[in-house]
Design an enzyme around this catalytic site. Structure first.
Site, PDB file in Angstrom:
ATOM      1  N   TYR A  11     -28.971 -46.775   1.767  1.00 33.64           N
ATOM      2  CA  TYR A  11     -28.810 -47.581   2.987  1.00 33.64           C
ATOM      3  C   TYR A  11     -30.165 -48.046   3.537  1.00 33.64           C
ATOM      4  CZ  TYR A  11     -28.052 -48.283   7.987  1.00 33.64           C
ATOM      5  OH  TYR A  11     -28.084 -48.772   9.264  1.00 33.64           O
ATOM      6  N   ILE A  12     -31.061 -47.138   3.799  1.00 33.81           N
ATOM      7  CA  ILE A  12     -32.365 -47.556   4.335  1.00 33.81           C
ATOM      8  C   ILE A  12     -33.236 -48.124   3.214  1.00 33.81           C
ATOM      9  CG2 ILE A  12     -34.456 -46.813   5.575  1.00 33.81           C
ATOM     10  CD1 ILE A  12     -32.697 -44.664   6.934  1.00 33.81           C
ATOM     11  N   ALA A  73     -35.513 -40.959  -1.314  1.00 33.55           N
ATOM     12  CA  ALA A  73     -34.414 -40.246  -1.965  1.00 33.55           C
ATOM     13  C   ALA A  73     -34.292 -38.837  -1.382  1.00 33.55           C
ATOM     14  CB  ALA A  73     -34.678 -40.158  -3.467  1.00 33.55           C
ATOM     15  N   SER A 116     -37.936 -37.520   9.646  1.00 29.26           N
ATOM     16  CA  SER A 116     -36.793 -37.631  10.559  1.00 29.26           C
ATOM     17  C   SER A 116     -37.086 -37.008  11.912  1.00 29.26           C
ATOM     18  CB  SER A 116     -35.616 -36.885   9.925  1.00 29.26           C
ATOM     19  OG  SER A 116     -34.583 -36.705  10.852  1.00 29.26           O
ATOM     20  N   TYR A 140     -31.619 -29.381   7.007  1.00 35.04           N
ATOM     21  CA  TYR A 140     -32.091 -30.735   6.653  1.00 35.04           C
ATOM     22  C   TYR A 140     -33.438 -31.011   7.334  1.00 35.04           C
ATOM     23  CZ  TYR A 140     -32.559 -35.729   7.524  1.00 35.04           C
ATOM     24  OH  TYR A 140     -33.058 -37.001   7.645  1.00 35.04           O
ATOM     25  N   LYS A 144     -37.432 -31.675   5.795  1.00 29.79           N
ATOM     26  CA  LYS A 144     -38.321 -32.806   6.129  1.00 29.79           C
ATOM     27  C   LYS A 144     -39.664 -32.282   6.644  1.00 29.79           C
ATOM     28  CE  LYS A 144     -35.740 -36.229   4.943  1.00 29.79           C
ATOM     29  NZ  LYS A 144     -36.144 -37.225   3.960  1.00 29.79           N
ATOM     30  N   PHE A 168     -35.709 -42.168  14.100  1.00 26.93           N
ATOM     31  CA  PHE A 168     -34.663 -41.689  15.009  1.00 26.93           C
ATOM     32  C   PHE A 168     -33.316 -42.186  14.442  1.00 26.93           C
ATOM     33  CE2 PHE A 168     -36.515 -38.960  18.146  1.00 26.93           C
ATOM     34  CZ  PHE A 168     -37.779 -38.919  17.604  1.00 26.93           C
ATOM     35  N   ASN A 169     -32.379 -42.676  15.238  1.00 28.69           N
ATOM     36  CA  ASN A 169     -31.056 -42.950  14.657  1.00 28.69           C
ATOM     37  C   ASN A 169     -30.994 -44.325  13.985  1.00 28.69           C
ATOM     38  OD1 ASN A 169     -30.691 -40.723  16.619  1.00 28.69           O
ATOM     39  ND2 ASN A 169     -28.569 -40.888  15.973  1.00 28.69           N
ATOM     40  N   ARG A 280     -20.232 -31.162  19.712  1.00 30.65           N
ATOM     41  CA  ARG A 280     -20.522 -30.758  18.327  1.00 30.65           C
ATOM     42  C   ARG A 280     -21.719 -29.804  18.371  1.00 30.65           C
ATOM     43  NH1 ARG A 280     -22.054 -35.457  14.089  1.00 30.65           N
ATOM     44  NH2 ARG A 280     -23.820 -35.639  15.497  1.00 30.65           N
ATOM     45  N   GLY A 282     -25.121 -28.086  17.949  1.00 30.28           N
ATOM     46  CA  GLY A 282     -26.416 -28.603  17.501  1.00 30.28           C
ATOM     47  C   GLY A 282     -26.775 -29.961  18.079  1.00 30.28           C
ATOM     48  N   ASP A 283     -25.864 -30.561  18.849  1.00 27.76           N
ATOM     49  CA  ASP A 283     -26.167 -31.882  19.423  1.00 27.76           C
ATOM     50  C   ASP A 283     -26.906 -31.747  20.760  1.00 27.76           C
ATOM     51  OD1 ASP A 283     -25.118 -33.558  17.537  1.00 27.76           O
ATOM     52  OD2 ASP A 283     -23.266 -33.987  18.622  1.00 27.76           O
TER      53      ASP A 283
HETATM   54  C1  UD1 Z   1     -27.660 -37.079  12.889  1.00 30.30           C
HETATM   55  C2  UD1 Z   1     -28.203 -35.733  12.520  1.00 30.30           C
HETATM   56  C3  UD1 Z   1     -29.695 -35.838  12.401  1.00 30.30           C
HETATM   57  C4  UD1 Z   1     -30.059 -36.876  11.341  1.00 30.30           C
HETATM   58  C5  UD1 Z   1     -29.410 -38.196  11.713  1.00 30.30           C
HETATM   59  C6  UD1 Z   1     -29.655 -39.210  10.595  1.00 30.30           C
HETATM   60  C7  UD1 Z   1     -26.748 -33.986  13.396  1.00 30.30           C
HETATM   61  C8  UD1 Z   1     -26.552 -32.952  14.445  1.00 30.30           C
HETATM   62  N1  UD1 Z   1     -27.832 -34.753  13.520  1.00 30.30           N
HETATM   63  O1  UD1 Z   1     -28.169 -37.449  14.172  1.00 30.30           O
HETATM   64  O2  UD1 Z   1     -30.240 -34.589  12.034  1.00 30.30           O
HETATM   65  O3  UD1 Z   1     -31.446 -37.044  11.275  1.00 30.30           O
HETATM   66  O4  UD1 Z   1     -28.012 -38.031  11.907  1.00 30.30           O
HETATM   67  O5  UD1 Z   1     -28.618 -39.373   9.736  1.00 30.30           O
HETATM   68  O6  UD1 Z   1     -25.951 -34.116  12.468  1.00 30.30           O
HETATM   69  N2  UD1 Z   1     -20.797 -38.768  17.802  1.00 30.30           N
HETATM   70  C9  UD1 Z   1     -19.504 -38.786  18.280  1.00 30.30           C
HETATM   71  N3  UD1 Z   1     -18.488 -38.913  17.374  1.00 30.30           N
HETATM   72  C10 UD1 Z   1     -18.700 -39.034  16.026  1.00 30.30           C
HETATM   73  C11 UD1 Z   1     -20.028 -39.033  15.549  1.00 30.30           C
HETATM   74  C12 UD1 Z   1     -21.060 -38.889  16.465  1.00 30.30           C
HETATM   75  O7  UD1 Z   1     -19.271 -38.649  19.482  1.00 30.30           O
HETATM   76  O8  UD1 Z   1     -17.726 -39.141  15.263  1.00 30.30           O
HETATM   77  C13 UD1 Z   1     -21.923 -38.661  18.766  1.00 30.30           C
HETATM   78  C14 UD1 Z   1     -22.826 -37.455  18.549  1.00 30.30           C
HETATM   79  O9  UD1 Z   1     -22.344 -36.333  19.241  1.00 30.30           O
HETATM   80  C15 UD1 Z   1     -24.156 -37.992  19.106  1.00 30.30           C
HETATM   81  C16 UD1 Z   1     -24.110 -39.497  18.776  1.00 30.30           C
HETATM   82  O10 UD1 Z   1     -22.729 -39.791  18.582  1.00 30.30           O
HETATM   83  O11 UD1 Z   1     -24.195 -37.861  20.510  1.00 30.30           O
HETATM   84  C17 UD1 Z   1     -24.866 -39.859  17.510  1.00 30.30           C
HETATM   85  O12 UD1 Z   1     -24.425 -39.030  16.443  1.00 30.30           O
HETATM   86  P1  UD1 Z   1     -24.846 -39.239  14.924  1.00 30.30           P
HETATM   87  O13 UD1 Z   1     -24.699 -40.668  14.555  1.00 30.30           O
HETATM   88  O14 UD1 Z   1     -24.109 -38.226  14.105  1.00 30.30           O
HETATM   89  O15 UD1 Z   1     -26.403 -38.964  14.918  1.00 30.30           O
HETATM   90  P2  UD1 Z   1     -27.215 -37.670  15.396  1.00 30.30           P
HETATM   91  O16 UD1 Z   1     -26.345 -36.512  15.566  1.00 30.30           O
HETATM   92  O17 UD1 Z   1     -28.034 -38.082  16.572  1.00 30.30           O
END
Ligand code: UD1
Length: 325
Positions: A11-12, A73, A116, A140, A144, A168-169, A280, A282-283
């Site tokens: 993807y990236i 990768a 990351s 993970y 990194k 970041f995201n 979830r 860890g969030d």
């Molecule tokens: C996640 C990973 C992070 C990684 C990044 C890149 C976790 C805890 N973190 O970041 O380590 O570097 O992806 O791939 O897995 N959310 C919902 N519903 C969903 C999915 C997500 O509410 O079905 C919310 C999450 O709680 C969060 C936000 O959306 O608040 C973003 O989530 P997500 O896209 O999974 O990214 P991160 O958790 O920030």
């Protein structure tokens, strides 16, 4: 330059390859296709199907006058890494060690690494800067950070020059619609929202609405893949005459889960059905970062990372038969 891009069908990685080719570099893609997409492979790049676990193959690839390596990768699902750490040790740690050692053997000394936000763990202050403590809370993120540390040692001991880019995201698809391959079984919020909009999923979960944020849902710093890609090209070029560095790639702006859902409804003109469920594990409530360092060092700033542009660029790929702008 002749640049080896590992994970260049991902993807990236596919966006990074686009930008490298556009900047006039010769690109060799190495991808094991575990997460990559055939349709993402750039037609002007040489493609080698293989894994960083194959040392003989790496030896062969690095012997072909490669000037620099961009290493993307890796496995990246934080949740999975807590269940199957072995898988992450093998691919993210052993694979990177093999790659670096093959580079040393062939005197390839320039390395751009896909790191990351996960290296920081729970934010102790916001926005997160590069001096923030490094305390990953998932395996993970540990992989990194371990590679970042290895890079420092190889820099000191062998003269490797590296850029560690802490994304970041990551979100969005090429704004000029040149990448079409969708991620396989996406785990992240934005592709899940897109799958609800297309009808592939009937509904989605929102993980918690009782955080101390403006609407109670999690806030993140979404960065467009085109912006990530441009940073890689700048990083590579910077390393030609300058020292190693580590920077965040982010916008400093946060959007909540509900911001994303509402903006996606506006962009797609579809109803996004969701259910509020428990948080979830860890969030963090909020994760946003400053990219001042990337701005100063690379003269880089995000151009496509507002939520509307991100979501429109995704909808163009998720629902191409409708005519969007
Ligand atoms: C996640 C990973 C992070 C990684 C990044 C890149 C976790 C805890 N973190 O970041 O380590 O570097 O992806 O791939 O897995 N959310 C919902 N519903 C969903 C999915 C997500 O509410 O079905 C919310 C999450 O709680 C969060 C936000 O959306 O608040 C973003 O989530 P997500 O896209 O999974 O990214 P991160 O958790 O920030």
């Amino acid at each position: 330059m002749k640049v080896l891009v590992t994970g260049g069908a991902g993807y990236i990685g596919s966006h990074v390859v686009l930008y490298l080719v556009e900047a006039g570099h010769e690109v060799v893609i190495l991808d094991d296709m575990s997460l990559g997409c055939l349709e993402n492979i750039h037609d002007q790049a040489e493609f080698i199907e293989g894994s960083t676990l194959d040392e003989a193959m790496l030896d062969n690839v690095l012997s072909k006058n490669i000037d620099a390596v961009v290493h993307l990768a890796a496995f990246k699902a934080a949740g999975e890494s807590m269940i199957h750490p072995e898988k992450y040790s093998k691919n993210n740690l052993n694979g990177t060690t093999n790659l670096l050692n093959a580079m040393m053997k062939h005197n390839v000394m320039t390395f751009v690494f896909s790191s990351s936000a996960a290296v920081y763990g729970y934010p102790e202050y916001l926005p997160v800067d590069e001096d923030h403590p490094l305390k990953p809370i998932n395996y993970y993120g540990y992989t990194k950070l371990a590679v970042e540390n290895m890079l420092k040692w190889y820099g000191q001991l062998k003269g490797l020059k590296f850029a560690a880019l802490r994304y970041f995201n990551a979100a969005g698809y090429d704004v000029k619609r040149r990448v079409f391959g969708l991620e396989k079984s996406p785990q992240n919020l934005l592709p899940i929202v897109m799958e609800v909009a297309t009808g592939q999923r009937k509904t989605m979960n929102v993980f918690g609405n009782d955080y101390k944020t403006k609407d109670g849902t999690g806030v993140r710093d979404y960065i467009h893949v085109n912006d990530l890609a441009s940073a890689h090209v700048k990083a590579l070029e910077y390393l030609q005459d300058n020292d190693s560095f580590t920077v965040n790639l982010a916008t400093g702006e946060g959007y909540s889960v509900l911001d994303v859902i509402h903006e996606a409804e506006a962009v797609t003109e579809k109803k996004i059905n969701y259910t509020i469920v428990d948080r979830r594990p860890g969030d963090p409530a909020e994760l946003i970062a400053t990219s001042k360092q990337a701005n100063v060092i690379l003269n880089w700033a995000p151009q496509f990372s507002d939520l509307n542009t991100i979501l429109k660029s995704m909808w163009n790929v998720y629902n191409p038969e409708e005519n969007h702008d």
